[in-house]
Design an enzyme around this catalytic site. Structure first.
Site, PDB file in Angstrom:
ATOM      1  N   SER A  76      -2.904  -7.660   2.963  1.00 33.93           N
ATOM      2  CA  SER A  76      -3.203  -7.505   4.389  1.00 33.93           C
ATOM      3  C   SER A  76      -3.592  -8.845   5.001  1.00 33.93           C
ATOM      4  O   SER A  76      -3.252  -9.125   6.156  1.00 33.93           O
ATOM      5  CB  SER A  76      -4.358  -6.516   4.578  1.00 33.93           C
ATOM      6  OG  SER A  76      -3.986  -5.254   4.120  1.00 33.93           O
ATOM      7  N   LYS A 102     -17.469  -6.466   7.546  1.00 29.65           N
ATOM      8  CA  LYS A 102     -16.197  -7.184   7.581  1.00 29.65           C
ATOM      9  C   LYS A 102     -15.636  -7.147   9.000  1.00 29.65           C
ATOM     10  O   LYS A 102     -15.627  -6.098   9.627  1.00 29.65           O
ATOM     11  CB  LYS A 102     -15.233  -6.491   6.617  1.00 29.65           C
ATOM     12  CG  LYS A 102     -14.289  -7.433   5.903  1.00 29.65           C
ATOM     13  CD  LYS A 102     -13.600  -6.658   4.793  1.00 29.65           C
ATOM     14  CE  LYS A 102     -12.326  -7.317   4.358  1.00 29.65           C
ATOM     15  NZ  LYS A 102     -11.643  -6.532   3.336  1.00 29.65           N
ATOM     16  N   ARG A 136      -1.883  -6.704  -8.477  1.00 30.30           N
ATOM     17  CA  ARG A 136      -0.796  -7.615  -8.115  1.00 30.30           C
ATOM     18  C   ARG A 136      -0.646  -8.750  -9.111  1.00 30.30           C
ATOM     19  O   ARG A 136       0.420  -9.041  -9.582  1.00 30.30           O
ATOM     20  CB  ARG A 136      -1.043  -8.204  -6.720  1.00 30.30           C
ATOM     21  CG  ARG A 136      -0.717  -7.235  -5.620  1.00 30.30           C
ATOM     22  CD  ARG A 136      -1.303  -7.652  -4.325  1.00 30.30           C
ATOM     23  NE  ARG A 136      -2.753  -7.540  -4.370  1.00 30.30           N
ATOM     24  CZ  ARG A 136      -3.527  -7.538  -3.311  1.00 30.30           C
ATOM     25  NH1 ARG A 136      -3.012  -7.693  -2.132  1.00 30.30           N
ATOM     26  NH2 ARG A 136      -4.830  -7.419  -3.433  1.00 30.30           N
ATOM     27  N   HIS A 148       0.844  -1.207   0.000  1.00 30.48           N
ATOM     28  CA  HIS A 148       0.000   0.000   0.000  1.00 30.48           C
ATOM     29  C   HIS A 148       0.882   1.262   0.000  1.00 30.48           C
ATOM     30  O   HIS A 148       0.609   2.211  -0.735  1.00 30.48           O
ATOM     31  CB  HIS A 148      -0.885   0.048   1.254  1.00 30.48           C
ATOM     32  CG  HIS A 148      -1.867  -1.079   1.380  1.00 30.48           C
ATOM     33  ND1 HIS A 148      -2.000  -1.820   2.522  1.00 30.48           N
ATOM     34  CD2 HIS A 148      -2.770  -1.582   0.506  1.00 30.48           C
ATOM     35  CE1 HIS A 148      -2.956  -2.720   2.355  1.00 30.48           C
ATOM     36  NE2 HIS A 148      -3.432  -2.612   1.150  1.00 30.48           N
TER      37      HIS A 148
HETATM   38  P1  ADP Z   1      -5.498  -6.055   0.614  1.00 28.41           P
HETATM   39  O1  ADP Z   1      -5.867  -6.569  -0.761  1.00 28.41           O
HETATM   40  O2  ADP Z   1      -4.030  -6.092   0.906  1.00 28.41           O
HETATM   41  O3  ADP Z   1      -6.362  -6.591   1.718  1.00 28.41           O
HETATM   42  P2  ADP Z   1      -6.958  -3.549   0.358  1.00 28.41           P
HETATM   43  O4  ADP Z   1      -8.291  -4.156   0.221  1.00 28.41           O
HETATM   44  O5  ADP Z   1      -6.766  -2.563   1.422  1.00 28.41           O
HETATM   45  O6  ADP Z   1      -5.749  -4.541   0.599  1.00 28.41           O
HETATM   46  O7  ADP Z   1      -6.506  -3.016  -1.063  1.00 28.41           O
HETATM   47  C1  ADP Z   1      -6.431  -1.690  -1.434  1.00 28.41           C
HETATM   48  C2  ADP Z   1      -5.735  -1.570  -2.760  1.00 28.41           C
HETATM   49  O8  ADP Z   1      -4.349  -1.824  -2.589  1.00 28.41           O
HETATM   50  C3  ADP Z   1      -6.182  -2.544  -3.852  1.00 28.41           C
HETATM   51  O9  ADP Z   1      -6.159  -1.851  -5.086  1.00 28.41           O
HETATM   52  C4  ADP Z   1      -5.108  -3.588  -3.850  1.00 28.41           C
HETATM   53  O10 ADP Z   1      -4.978  -4.216  -5.125  1.00 28.41           O
HETATM   54  C5  ADP Z   1      -3.904  -2.743  -3.544  1.00 28.41           C
HETATM   55  N1  ADP Z   1      -2.807  -3.521  -2.968  1.00 28.41           N
HETATM   56  C6  ADP Z   1      -2.831  -4.263  -1.857  1.00 28.41           C
HETATM   57  N2  ADP Z   1      -1.637  -4.865  -1.646  1.00 28.41           N
HETATM   58  C7  ADP Z   1      -0.830  -4.474  -2.679  1.00 28.41           C
HETATM   59  C8  ADP Z   1       0.511  -4.778  -3.059  1.00 28.41           C
HETATM   60  N3  ADP Z   1       1.257  -5.621  -2.349  1.00 28.41           N
HETATM   61  N4  ADP Z   1       0.994  -4.207  -4.168  1.00 28.41           N
HETATM   62  C9  ADP Z   1       0.203  -3.379  -4.904  1.00 28.41           C
HETATM   63  N5  ADP Z   1      -1.063  -3.077  -4.620  1.00 28.41           N
HETATM   64  C10 ADP Z   1      -1.579  -3.615  -3.523  1.00 28.41           C
END
Ligand code: ADP
Length: 161
Positions: free
Chosen positions: A128, A41, A90, A17
């Site tokens: 996460s 959630k 990703r 992030h």
């Molecule tokens: P997660 O998928 O880690 O639970 P979120 O739902 O908070 O996280 O995702 C928020 C945004 O961050 C999404 O667009 C997700 O694809 C992106 N994201 C999460 N982890 C990464 C990462 N390691 N590299 C690039 N983008 C990421």
């Protein structure tokens, strides 16, 4: 003025992030990190905790603001004047879902565009949920999250043996 929003759960925020925040804040005039208040959630951190961790993390980037929202993202975007959504990609597994959401948001409001940043290769495996899982088993999470959050994450995790 290009105001973008990077929405997510950030439960907890990871290096993946952080990387997307830093790279997209260099592209847009203003970036709002929008923390989703998803009451359905079961989150590890409360909404306020997630917001304050992100504020701590981004305090030195002047064009980044952290806010929370619930309900439809496109509705929140109208209230804060953002027209661009930033998402991280990703793997192909992210793609199908992200494409669907991006197109739906565009239909809901044709002014809204979604911009995808491909993940930094170093963090392509990182999510996460992986961090929560590792922390729950007492794994080393220091490679996944900023140092100041490591103890807070362990503190919230019930270590499983
Ligand atoms: P997660 O998928 O880690 O639970 P979120 O739902 O908070 O996280 O995702 C928020 C945004 O961050 C999404 O667009 C997700 O694809 C992106 N994201 C999460 N982890 C990464 C990462 N390691 N590299 C690039 N983008 C990421």
């Amino acid at each position: 003025m290009r105001r973008a929003i990077y929405p997510g759960s950030f439960d907890p925020v990871t290096f993946g992030h952080q990387d997307i925040i830093e790279r997209s804040s260099a592209i847009f005039d203003e970036l709002i990190v929008g923390v989703l208040n998803n009451s359905a959630k079961n989150s590890l951190f409360s909404l306020d905790e997630r917001v304050s961790m992100l504020r701590e993390l981004t305090k030195d980037i002047p064009n980044v603001k952290v806010d929370s929202f619930d309900g439809l993202l496109v509705d929140y975007m109208k209230t804060c004047g953002a027209t661009i959504i930033v998402r991280g990609l990703r793997a192909v597994t992210d793609f199908e879902y992200e494409l669907q959401i991006a197109q739906t948001n565009h239909v809901e409001n044709p002014e809204v565009e979604t911009v995808f940043l491909t993940t930094n290769l170093k963090y392509s495996y990182l999510s996460s949920s992986v961090v929560r899982e590792f922390a729950a088993y007492g794994g080393d999470i220091s490679k996944f999250v900023p140092a100041q959050f490591v103890d807070r994450i362990y503190g919230k995790s019930k270590i499983k043996k």
